[in-house]
Design a protein around this motif. Sequence first.
Motif, PDB file in Angstrom:
ATOM      1  N   LEU A  60       1.021  -1.223   0.061  1.00  0.00           N
ATOM      2  CA  LEU A  60      -0.084   0.032   0.060  1.00  0.00           C
ATOM      3  C   LEU A  60       1.027   1.351   0.033  1.00  0.00           C
ATOM      4  O   LEU A  60       1.878   1.200   0.777  1.00  0.00           O
ATOM      5  CB  LEU A  60      -0.877  -0.129   1.096  1.00  0.00           C
ATOM      6  N   ASP A  61       0.615   2.276  -0.978  1.00  0.00           N
ATOM      7  CA  ASP A  61       1.463   3.265  -1.118  1.00  0.00           C
ATOM      8  C   ASP A  61       0.941   4.624  -0.977  1.00  0.00           C
ATOM      9  O   ASP A  61       0.258   5.385  -1.782  1.00  0.00           O
ATOM     10  CB  ASP A  61       2.043   3.370  -2.498  1.00  0.00           C
ATOM     11  N   GLY A  62       0.715   4.839   0.444  1.00  0.00           N
ATOM     12  CA  GLY A  62       0.051   6.273   0.759  1.00  0.00           C
ATOM     13  C   GLY A  62      -1.547   6.312   0.501  1.00  0.00           C
ATOM     14  O   GLY A  62      -1.917   7.378  -0.119  1.00  0.00           O
ATOM     15  N   ILE A  63      -2.158   5.712   1.049  1.00  0.00           N
ATOM     16  CA  ILE A  63      -3.567   5.220   0.639  1.00  0.00           C
ATOM     17  C   ILE A  63      -4.434   6.353   1.715  1.00  0.00           C
ATOM     18  O   ILE A  63      -4.283   6.144   2.756  1.00  0.00           O
ATOM     19  CB  ILE A  63      -4.135   3.849   0.802  1.00  0.00           C
ATOM     20  N   ASP A  64      -5.380   7.136   0.806  1.00  0.00           N
ATOM     21  CA  ASP A  64      -6.190   8.084   1.822  1.00  0.00           C
ATOM     22  C   ASP A  64      -7.623   7.124   1.095  1.00  0.00           C
ATOM     23  O   ASP A  64      -7.920   7.193   0.168  1.00  0.00           O
ATOM     24  CB  ASP A  64      -6.162   9.178   1.164  1.00  0.00           C
ATOM     25  N   PHE A  65      -8.412   7.111   2.694  1.00  0.00           N
ATOM     26  CA  PHE A  65      -9.743   6.322   2.198  1.00  0.00           C
ATOM     27  C   PHE A  65     -10.616   6.772   3.198  1.00  0.00           C
ATOM     28  O   PHE A  65     -10.090   7.037   4.477  1.00  0.00           O
ATOM     29  CB  PHE A  65      -9.360   4.864   2.318  1.00  0.00           C
ATOM     30  N   HIS A  66     -11.777   6.762   2.989  1.00  0.00           N
ATOM     31  CA  HIS A  66     -13.029   7.289   4.148  1.00  0.00           C
ATOM     32  C   HIS A  66     -14.224   6.559   3.603  1.00  0.00           C
ATOM     33  O   HIS A  66     -14.659   5.972   2.296  1.00  0.00           O
ATOM     34  CB  HIS A  66     -13.062   8.678   4.219  1.00  0.00           C
ATOM     35  N   VAL A  67     -14.943   6.289   4.663  1.00  0.00           N
ATOM     36  CA  VAL A  67     -16.117   5.777   4.538  1.00  0.00           C
ATOM     37  C   VAL A  67     -17.169   6.672   5.352  1.00  0.00           C
ATOM     38  O   VAL A  67     -16.777   6.799   6.548  1.00  0.00           O
ATOM     39  CB  VAL A  67     -16.274   4.108   5.007  1.00  0.00           C
ATOM     40  N   ASP A  68     -18.204   7.149   4.811  1.00  0.00           N
ATOM     41  CA  ASP A  68     -19.168   7.805   5.782  1.00  0.00           C
ATOM     42  C   ASP A  68     -20.290   6.763   6.401  1.00  0.00           C
ATOM     43  O   ASP A  68     -20.320   5.703   6.024  1.00  0.00           O
ATOM     44  CB  ASP A  68     -20.140   8.603   4.530  1.00  0.00           C
ATOM     45  N   PRO A  69     -20.695   7.546   7.274  1.00  0.00           N
ATOM     46  CA  PRO A  69     -21.769   6.772   8.161  1.00  0.00           C
ATOM     47  C   PRO A  69     -22.962   5.934   7.178  1.00  0.00           C
ATOM     48  O   PRO A  69     -23.394   6.907   6.414  1.00  0.00           O
ATOM     49  CB  PRO A  69     -22.171   7.509   9.072  1.00  0.00           C
ATOM     50  N   GLY A  70     -22.966   4.868   7.218  1.00  0.00           N
ATOM     51  CA  GLY A  70     -24.015   4.208   6.487  1.00  0.00           C
ATOM     52  C   GLY A  70     -23.670   3.823   5.176  1.00  0.00           C
ATOM     53  O   GLY A  70     -24.420   2.955   4.425  1.00  0.00           O
ATOM     54  N   GLU A  71     -22.662   4.304   4.436  1.00  0.00           N
ATOM     55  CA  GLU A  71     -22.228   3.934   3.301  1.00  0.00           C
ATOM     56  C   GLU A  71     -21.536   2.696   3.008  1.00  0.00           C
ATOM     57  O   GLU A  71     -20.980   2.079   3.869  1.00  0.00           O
ATOM     58  CB  GLU A  71     -21.273   5.060   3.061  1.00  0.00           C
ATOM     59  N   CYS A  72     -21.706   2.062   1.989  1.00  0.00           N
ATOM     60  CA  CYS A  72     -21.192   0.745   1.507  1.00  0.00           C
ATOM     61  C   CYS A  72     -20.069   1.090   0.505  1.00  0.00           C
ATOM     62  O   CYS A  72     -20.782   1.453  -0.675  1.00  0.00           O
ATOM     63  CB  CYS A  72     -22.368   0.064   1.094  1.00  0.00           C
ATOM     64  N   VAL A  73     -18.813   0.631   0.630  1.00  0.00           N
ATOM     65  CA  VAL A  73     -17.817   1.189  -0.181  1.00  0.00           C
ATOM     66  C   VAL A  73     -17.352  -0.415  -0.819  1.00  0.00           C
ATOM     67  O   VAL A  73     -16.891  -1.122   0.204  1.00  0.00           O
ATOM     68  CB  VAL A  73     -16.523   1.890   0.076  1.00  0.00           C
ATOM     69  N   PHE A  74     -17.252  -0.503  -1.823  1.00  0.00           N
ATOM     70  CA  PHE A  74     -16.449  -1.631  -2.515  1.00  0.00           C
ATOM     71  C   PHE A  74     -15.033  -1.472  -2.906  1.00  0.00           C
ATOM     72  O   PHE A  74     -14.783  -0.386  -3.509  1.00  0.00           O
ATOM     73  CB  PHE A  74     -17.290  -2.088  -3.800  1.00  0.00           C
ATOM     74  N   ALA A 204     -16.071  -6.952   4.789  1.00  0.00           N
ATOM     75  CA  ALA A 204     -16.450  -8.109   3.976  1.00  0.00           C
ATOM     76  C   ALA A 204     -15.236  -8.365   3.186  1.00  0.00           C
ATOM     77  O   ALA A 204     -15.073  -7.446   2.307  1.00  0.00           O
ATOM     78  CB  ALA A 204     -17.605  -8.114   3.332  1.00  0.00           C
ATOM     79  N   ASP A 205     -14.886  -9.455   3.269  1.00  0.00           N
ATOM     80  CA  ASP A 205     -13.776  -9.969   2.168  1.00  0.00           C
ATOM     81  C   ASP A 205     -14.245 -11.024   1.149  1.00  0.00           C
ATOM     82  O   ASP A 205     -14.397 -12.123   1.548  1.00  0.00           O
ATOM     83  CB  ASP A 205     -12.501 -10.537   3.168  1.00  0.00           C
ATOM     84  N   GLU A 206     -14.531 -10.513   0.212  1.00  0.00           N
ATOM     85  CA  GLU A 206     -14.997 -11.421  -1.100  1.00  0.00           C
ATOM     86  C   GLU A 206     -16.166 -12.324  -0.388  1.00  0.00           C
ATOM     87  O   GLU A 206     -16.267 -13.569  -0.331  1.00  0.00           O
ATOM     88  CB  GLU A 206     -14.055 -12.271  -1.527  1.00  0.00           C
ATOM     89  N   ALA A 231     -27.443   0.824  10.790  1.00  0.00           N
ATOM     90  CA  ALA A 231     -26.662   2.231  10.454  1.00  0.00           C
ATOM     91  C   ALA A 231     -25.201   1.816  10.268  1.00  0.00           C
ATOM     92  O   ALA A 231     -24.340   2.728  10.908  1.00  0.00           O
ATOM     93  CB  ALA A 231     -27.060   3.220  11.437  1.00  0.00           C
ATOM     94  N   SER A 232     -24.660   0.777  10.008  1.00  0.00           N
ATOM     95  CA  SER A 232     -23.328   0.632   9.839  1.00  0.00           C
ATOM     96  C   SER A 232     -22.515   0.739   8.451  1.00  0.00           C
ATOM     97  O   SER A 232     -23.710   0.710   7.488  1.00  0.00           O
ATOM     98  CB  SER A 232     -23.132  -1.206   9.809  1.00  0.00           C
ATOM     99  N   SER A 233     -21.438   1.118   8.415  1.00  0.00           N
ATOM    100  CA  SER A 233     -21.032   1.457   7.296  1.00  0.00           C
ATOM    101  C   SER A 233     -20.152   0.121   6.749  1.00  0.00           C
ATOM    102  O   SER A 233     -19.856  -0.710   7.805  1.00  0.00           O
ATOM    103  CB  SER A 233     -19.894   2.247   7.519  1.00  0.00           C
ATOM    104  N   THR A 234     -19.946  -0.102   5.452  1.00  0.00           N
ATOM    105  CA  THR A 234     -19.586  -1.329   5.103  1.00  0.00           C
ATOM    106  C   THR A 234     -18.491  -1.035   4.207  1.00  0.00           C
ATOM    107  O   THR A 234     -18.434  -0.305   3.319  1.00  0.00           O
ATOM    108  CB  THR A 234     -20.664  -2.019   4.388  1.00  0.00           C
ATOM    109  N   VAL A 235     -17.438  -1.957   4.299  1.00  0.00           N
ATOM    110  CA  VAL A 235     -16.246  -2.136   3.101  1.00  0.00           C
ATOM    111  C   VAL A 235     -16.454  -3.509   2.527  1.00  0.00           C
ATOM    112  O   VAL A 235     -16.003  -4.443   3.613  1.00  0.00           O
ATOM    113  CB  VAL A 235     -14.702  -1.452   3.805  1.00  0.00           C
ATOM    114  N   VAL A 236     -16.584  -3.436   1.378  1.00  0.00           N
ATOM    115  CA  VAL A 236     -16.388  -4.915   0.959  1.00  0.00           C
ATOM    116  C   VAL A 236     -15.333  -5.103  -0.155  1.00  0.00           C
ATOM    117  O   VAL A 236     -15.200  -4.152  -1.094  1.00  0.00           O
ATOM    118  CB  VAL A 236     -17.719  -5.228   0.085  1.00  0.00           C
ATOM    119  N   VAL A 237     -14.515  -5.958   0.200  1.00  0.00           N
ATOM    120  CA  VAL A 237     -13.703  -6.330  -0.926  1.00  0.00           C
ATOM    121  C   VAL A 237     -14.032  -7.544  -1.845  1.00  0.00           C
ATOM    122  O   VAL A 237     -14.624  -8.200  -1.577  1.00  0.00           O
ATOM    123  CB  VAL A 237     -12.365  -6.907  -0.511  1.00  0.00           C
ATOM    124  N   THR A 238     -14.223  -7.313  -3.175  1.00  0.00           N
ATOM    125  CA  THR A 238     -14.531  -8.001  -4.188  1.00  0.00           C
ATOM    126  C   THR A 238     -14.140  -8.137  -5.478  1.00  0.00           C
ATOM    127  O   THR A 238     -13.501  -7.173  -5.972  1.00  0.00           O
ATOM    128  CB  THR A 238     -16.359  -8.159  -4.213  1.00  0.00           C
TER     129      THR A 238
END
Lengths: 259, 375
Positions: A60-74, A204-206, A231-238
């Motif tokens: 990982l090379d200087g990653i900037d990342f955010h997830v808003d409340p309730g947002e689902c990011v893949f 969630a990982d795949e 009201a959970s935020s979600t990050v999904v790797v897929t």
Amino acid sequence: MTTTNPNPNTPGPVAIPVTGLGQREHANQLKSSSAPTQPALEAKAIAKSYVIGGQARPVLDGIDFHVDPGECVFLAGPSGSGKTTLLSILGLLLTSDSGQLFLKDRRVDGLNEVERTLVRRQRIGFVFQRFQLINGLTAEDNVAIPLTMDGMPMREARDRAGDLLCRMGLQDHCKALPTSMSPGQCQRVALARAVINEPELILADEPTAALDGKSGKAVMELLHQLTKEFASSTVVVTHDPRIYEYADRICEMENGRFK
Amino acid sequence: MRWNLAYRTLLHDRGKLIAGLVGVIFSVVLVNLQGGLFFGLINKASLLVDRSNADIWIGHRGMHNVDFPHGIPERFRFVVAGVEGVAEVEPIRIGFGEISLPDGRFEDCVIVGVTEGTDLGRAYEVLEGQEDALQYPDGIVVDRCDDAKLVHPEIGEIREINGRRVRVMGKSEGILSFLVSPYVFMSYDQAVELSTEDPQNASYLLVRTENDSDPGQICRQIESLLPDVSAMPAGRYGRVSIHFWMTRAGLGVSFGAAAMLGLLVGLVMVGQTLYAMVLDRISEYATLRAIGLSERELLCILGLQSALVATIGIAIGMVITVILKTSLSTPRVTIEIPLMLYVGCGVLIFAICLFAAGLPYLRVRRIDPHTALQS
């Protein structure tokens, strides 16, 4: 960072009739509020490298990342692009070499192992590719684990786990062992385990990689419903483009960076 | 939660559970039987003392083993009888002899001469033949368990001891010498006749004390009056006799080593089983760590599993031990398992099982929760 919004009119495409939801109102308020909200998760300049063959190889090379409340990011991208490593760092399973990580207003990147364990227990739910259920425990007991870890009496935790499993269509499998259930059923149990204590963040990982198309969609619909409900935020790797429709935002990674 | 996780996952893998249980059961049975055989054997060293009905034994100064006496003047009995608290004093004579066998061979024996009209020194109970066997001229009592050594003497059969005629008039059961030679009981006078020792000497003086008296105090009085003798309460002299064989023959070391081996086998088997179970479940443990189970809670689960294996194994092992003891113990090969041995063995093996949980714990400590995402 390249982000796309495949489905601007969230929530997702298929509505499952889920009743008795605890924090739906809160989620809707968060969604509808025009005031700037604090991200549920924010990562700044995250870097991570592995030593392979005596040489440090950046993942990982200087990653900037955010997830808003309730947002689902893949998180999408080819194998080796750093998706799972990023997910591990976001879930406090790995520590980054540098950068900052915030869960809401709490900085969590410098915590020790005990503190990280506690944060994972209280604020993060995990869904794994291979379900990772405990084979010796029934579906109900698997789902009850996060509650009992937080000190809830076993009987009460079982009741709550049973209720959730019933709502997920697994009422006949509450007492079943994972080895006697189909992959789709196992992933639904794993999903229930991830959301039972209403975590702020679900990683969630795949989650559909080990499932056929139909089961995968069903699992994603449930995930979508439940995360909205709690009201959970979600990050999904897929890798699975069939489920992109469930994302609020898709971030594509390549060589340790967002495209 | 920890208990539920511990016992459910343990019971889920029955094969490994059985392997662990076998280790614990093996240890419990081996340690108890080794200990029981040891106690059964070593208690023979004090059998004459334990069943003598005497409260105090008086013998030569520095007496150390009931089977190896050195004569003291029999007349000392009159001095002892005058000590306050002494109710009765009788001499006993213990010496070695040779008893003839029907086929012309001879067998070494230990002659025990006891006085008539008292139960002091009468360690035997006649189960076959005449109850007052020693009242008969030349009457002797032998033990059924020594039948093979004495070539099956019949009641009324005549033999010779040290060239003098004796008649088997009674048989006891279970009065076996720690030495290889059988005990032969006869009257004190007859023992004096058969012996080559000074007839004025007795091997020991046996004392029965009055009910409210202190045997220790009486012993001190006797020793102050008779500086050439040692006087000990019967219990103490029994322990001294046992200690003689323990230290001189190294019995404690040999039996102790076998018992330790049993414990070691149990330790290895339980540790190995738990370790194998952990190896099989590394991904489950990683998952639990990932979703928030602490290292301490994992150790607690391993400890509970060890405790569970130990408890079940010890319970089954104890039952098997009791069955084996009941079915295998004979007067000749006695298995004596005192309650303290059962308790001590159980506690020790339980502690060892908990210790064995340390082996898988070392592996669990190295589990990286990140691996849950890589499975």
